[in-house]
Design a protein around this motif. Structure first.
Motif, PDB file in Angstrom:
ATOM      1  N   GLY A 188       0.785  -0.986   0.600  1.00 45.47           N
ATOM      2  CA  GLY A 188      -0.077  -0.236   0.104  1.00 45.47           C
ATOM      3  C   GLY A 188       0.791   0.802   0.304  1.00 45.47           C
ATOM      4  O   GLY A 188       1.707   1.429  -0.718  1.00 45.47           O
ATOM      5  N   ARG A 189       0.410   2.267   0.843  1.00 43.64           N
ATOM      6  CA  ARG A 189       0.938   3.482   1.028  1.00 43.64           C
ATOM      7  C   ARG A 189       1.993   2.951   1.822  1.00 43.64           C
ATOM      8  O   ARG A 189       2.283   2.451   2.991  1.00 43.64           O
ATOM      9  CB  ARG A 189       0.593   4.443   1.220  1.00 43.64           C
ATOM     10  CG  ARG A 189      -0.235   4.942  -0.030  1.00 43.64           C
ATOM     11  CD  ARG A 189      -1.169   6.732   0.659  1.00 43.64           C
ATOM     12  NE  ARG A 189      -2.454   6.647  -0.366  1.00 43.64           N
ATOM     13  CZ  ARG A 189      -3.715   6.965  -0.122  1.00 43.64           C
ATOM     14  NH1 ARG A 189      -4.122   5.693   0.631  1.00 43.64           N
ATOM     15  NH2 ARG A 189      -4.361   7.541  -0.673  1.00 43.64           N
ATOM     16  N   ASP A 210      -1.048  -5.186   2.064  1.00 43.95           N
ATOM     17  CA  ASP A 210      -2.720  -5.656   2.304  1.00 43.95           C
ATOM     18  C   ASP A 210      -2.347  -7.375   1.943  1.00 43.95           C
ATOM     19  O   ASP A 210      -1.583  -7.653   0.576  1.00 43.95           O
ATOM     20  CB  ASP A 210      -3.627  -5.569   1.795  1.00 43.95           C
ATOM     21  CG  ASP A 210      -4.108  -4.096   1.477  1.00 43.95           C
ATOM     22  OD1 ASP A 210      -3.802  -2.565   2.589  1.00 43.95           O
ATOM     23  OD2 ASP A 210      -4.493  -2.962   0.717  1.00 43.95           O
ATOM     24  N   ASP A 256      -5.542   3.943   5.512  1.00 40.90           N
ATOM     25  CA  ASP A 256      -4.459   4.043   4.394  1.00 40.90           C
ATOM     26  C   ASP A 256      -5.716   2.888   3.605  1.00 40.90           C
ATOM     27  O   ASP A 256      -5.821   2.851   2.141  1.00 40.90           O
ATOM     28  CB  ASP A 256      -3.384   3.436   4.390  1.00 40.90           C
ATOM     29  CG  ASP A 256      -2.551   3.419   2.831  1.00 40.90           C
ATOM     30  OD1 ASP A 256      -2.602   4.288   2.400  1.00 40.90           O
ATOM     31  OD2 ASP A 256      -2.044   1.937   3.211  1.00 40.90           O
ATOM     32  N   CYS A 257      -5.501   1.414   4.228  1.00 38.41           N
ATOM     33  CA  CYS A 257      -6.499   0.304   4.023  1.00 38.41           C
ATOM     34  C   CYS A 257      -8.141   0.763   2.926  1.00 38.41           C
ATOM     35  O   CYS A 257      -8.216   0.589   1.645  1.00 38.41           O
ATOM     36  CB  CYS A 257      -6.224  -0.501   3.951  1.00 38.41           C
ATOM     37  SG  CYS A 257      -6.976  -1.959   3.286  1.00 38.41           S
ATOM     38  N   ARG A 260      -7.635   3.242  -0.180  1.00 40.27           N
ATOM     39  CA  ARG A 260      -6.913   2.814  -1.205  1.00 40.27           C
ATOM     40  C   ARG A 260      -7.980   2.021  -1.302  1.00 40.27           C
ATOM     41  O   ARG A 260      -8.839   2.118  -2.879  1.00 40.27           O
ATOM     42  CB  ARG A 260      -6.303   2.074  -0.493  1.00 40.27           C
ATOM     43  CG  ARG A 260      -4.591   2.418  -0.781  1.00 40.27           C
ATOM     44  CD  ARG A 260      -3.419   2.217  -1.128  1.00 40.27           C
ATOM     45  NE  ARG A 260      -3.529   1.640   0.281  1.00 40.27           N
ATOM     46  CZ  ARG A 260      -3.530   0.366   0.474  1.00 40.27           C
ATOM     47  NH1 ARG A 260      -3.935  -0.763  -0.545  1.00 40.27           N
ATOM     48  NH2 ARG A 260      -3.334  -0.399   1.664  1.00 40.27           N
ATOM     49  N   HIS A 261      -8.791   0.991  -0.858  1.00 40.81           N
ATOM     50  CA  HIS A 261      -9.999   0.480  -1.607  1.00 40.81           C
ATOM     51  C   HIS A 261     -11.243   1.329  -1.826  1.00 40.81           C
ATOM     52  O   HIS A 261     -12.490  -0.114  -2.248  1.00 40.81           O
ATOM     53  CB  HIS A 261      -9.882  -0.852  -0.780  1.00 40.81           C
ATOM     54  CG  HIS A 261      -8.919  -2.017  -0.454  1.00 40.81           C
ATOM     55  ND1 HIS A 261      -8.521  -2.654  -1.562  1.00 40.81           N
ATOM     56  CD2 HIS A 261      -8.298  -1.575  -0.219  1.00 40.81           C
ATOM     57  CE1 HIS A 261      -7.755  -3.560  -1.344  1.00 40.81           C
ATOM     58  NE2 HIS A 261      -6.582  -2.824  -0.356  1.00 40.81           N
ATOM     59  N   ARG A 262     -11.872   1.880  -1.058  1.00 38.40           N
ATOM     60  CA  ARG A 262     -12.749   3.409  -1.521  1.00 38.40           C
ATOM     61  C   ARG A 262     -13.514   2.125  -0.587  1.00 38.40           C
ATOM     62  O   ARG A 262     -15.169   2.161  -0.717  1.00 38.40           O
ATOM     63  CB  ARG A 262     -13.089   3.088  -2.276  1.00 38.40           C
ATOM     64  CG  ARG A 262     -12.318   4.125  -3.441  1.00 38.40           C
ATOM     65  CD  ARG A 262     -12.569   5.122  -4.904  1.00 38.40           C
ATOM     66  NE  ARG A 262     -13.344   5.994  -4.849  1.00 38.40           N
ATOM     67  CZ  ARG A 262     -13.605   7.022  -4.549  1.00 38.40           C
ATOM     68  NH1 ARG A 262     -11.952   7.269  -4.404  1.00 38.40           N
ATOM     69  NH2 ARG A 262     -14.106   8.036  -4.029  1.00 38.40           N
TER      70      ARG A 262
END
Length: 284
Positions: A188-189, A210, A256-257, A260-262
Motif C-alpha cells: 500500500g502506501r 494488504d 490507508d487500506c 485505497r479500496h474505497r
C-alpha cells in the motif's frame, strides 16, 4: 473530520527538541529535557543550545556505534532507556542509505533516529458480507502500547532485513501466516510518523501491505506478543480508530487500506499520504 491518530502522528514540537548530528548529518531529535543527561560524556557529545553532535573523532561506523553503545548501556542501566530488545537498528535517514551507525532498538526513540516498520492489513472478503479485517490486541507485556489494538501483523525492520523479508517473518511469528501466503501481500502506501512519546521521539517510516486471507483462516500467535485476534467489521474499525483504542501506526495503516479500496469515502481531514512527511532536519 479529525481523528486522534491524525493528530498524534503529527504531535511534535521542534522547539522542545534538539537535532542530533553525526557524520555531518542530522539524524535524529533529542528532547531538550534529555540533553543534560549527555553532558557527562563530553568526549562523546558536543552540546550547545542548537544541537547535540557526536564528536567528529568517531569517524567510522564502528567507532560511532561503539561510542553510542557505551552511553546507551549506561542510560539503560539507569532506566532512561527502557524496553531493551537485543535487536540492532541502523541509523540512516532513508531506508536505502548505508548505515551511519548501529544502535540497540530500544535507544532509537531516545535519540529520535529514523526507524522503519511493516504493517499488514489482513483482509477477509466474502460474497455474503462486507469486507472484514483481522485485528490483534497487543500483549500487556509489550514495551510500547501494551494492550492496544494493532494490525494483525506489525513489526520493526531490523538491520539486515528488507521490508518483505520482515513481513514474512512477522507474519509467522505474530499470526501463524505461512510464508507462501504472506508472499502474496500487496504493498500500500508508505506512511510517516513523527510524534513525541514518553520514551522519546518516534520518527518512523511505515511500509503498509494488504493480504487477502481465506475465510476459514484464524490467526494464531507464535511468539507471545499478541493477546488475542478479532475479526472486525468496518464500523468497528472506524469506532476503534475514533476512540483511540488502536495504536497510531495501526490506525494509519488501516485508514490507508480503507481509503485505497474505497471502503470509506475520502473527505477533508482524512488525506493520509500528503500529511505524514516529517519536518526536514535542519541543514548545516
Amino acid at each position: 473530520m479529525t481523528l486522534p491518530c491524525l493528530t498524534l502522528a503529527r504531535r511534535f514540537d521542534v522547539r522542545l527538541h534538539r537535532p542530533f548530528w553525526m557524520a555531518d548529518q542530522a539524524v535524529g531529535w533529542i528532547r531538550a529535557s534529555d540533553v543534560p543527561l549527555l553532558a557527562r560524556w563530553p568526549d562523546v557529545f558536543a552540546l550547545d543550545h542548537a544541537r547535540v553532535t557526536l564528536q567528529p573523532g568517531f569517524d567510522t561506523v564502528e567507532r560511532r556505534s561503539a561510542a553510542l553503545g557505551s552511553v546507551i548501556g549506561a542510560l539503560a542501566a539507569e532506566g532512561r532507556i527502557v524496553g531493551w530488545r537485543d535487536e540492532t537498528y541502523a541509523i540512516r535517514n532513508t531506508f536505502e542509505a548505508p548505515p551511519i551507525a548501529y544502535i540497540e532498538r530500544a535507544a532509537s526513540r531516545f535519540f529520535g533516529t529514523m526507524t522503519y516498520a511493516v504493517h499488514l492489513n489482513g483482509i477477509v472478503e466474502c460474497a455474503a458480507c462486507a469486507p472484514q479485517m483481522w485485528i490483534a490486541r497487543r500483549s500487556e507485556s509489550k514495551a510500547t502500547d501494551p494492550g492496544m489494538l494493532d494490525n494483525v501483523v506489525a513489526g520493526g525492520i531490523g538491520w539486515g532485513l528488507d521490508a518483505r523479508a520482515t513481513l514474512i517473518k512477522e507474519c509467522w511469528e505474530e499470526a501463524g501466516i505461512a510464508a507462501e501466503l504472506a508472499a502474496l501481500a500487496q504493498p500500500g502506501r508508505t506512511l510517516h510518523v513523527l510524534q513525541a512519546l514518553p520514551e522519546g521521539t518516534q520518527a518512523e517510516q511505515i511500509f503498509v501491505y494488504d493480504l487477502a486471507l481465506p475465510e476459514d483462516f484464524t490467526p494464531r500467535n507464535q511468539d507471545g506478543e499478541v493477546a488475542e485476534h478479532r475479526l472486525a467489521r468496518l464500523e468497528e474499525l472506524l469506532r476503534w480508530i475514533g476512540e483511540g483504542t488502536m495504536t497510531v501506526d495501526a490506525s494509519l495503516a488501516t485508514l490507508d487500506c480503507l481509503l485505497r479500496h474505497r471502503w470509506i469515502e475520502p473527505q477533508p481531514g482524512l488525506e493520509i499520504a500528503p500529511l505524514f512527511k516529517p519536518p526536514v532536519l535542519p541543514a548545516e
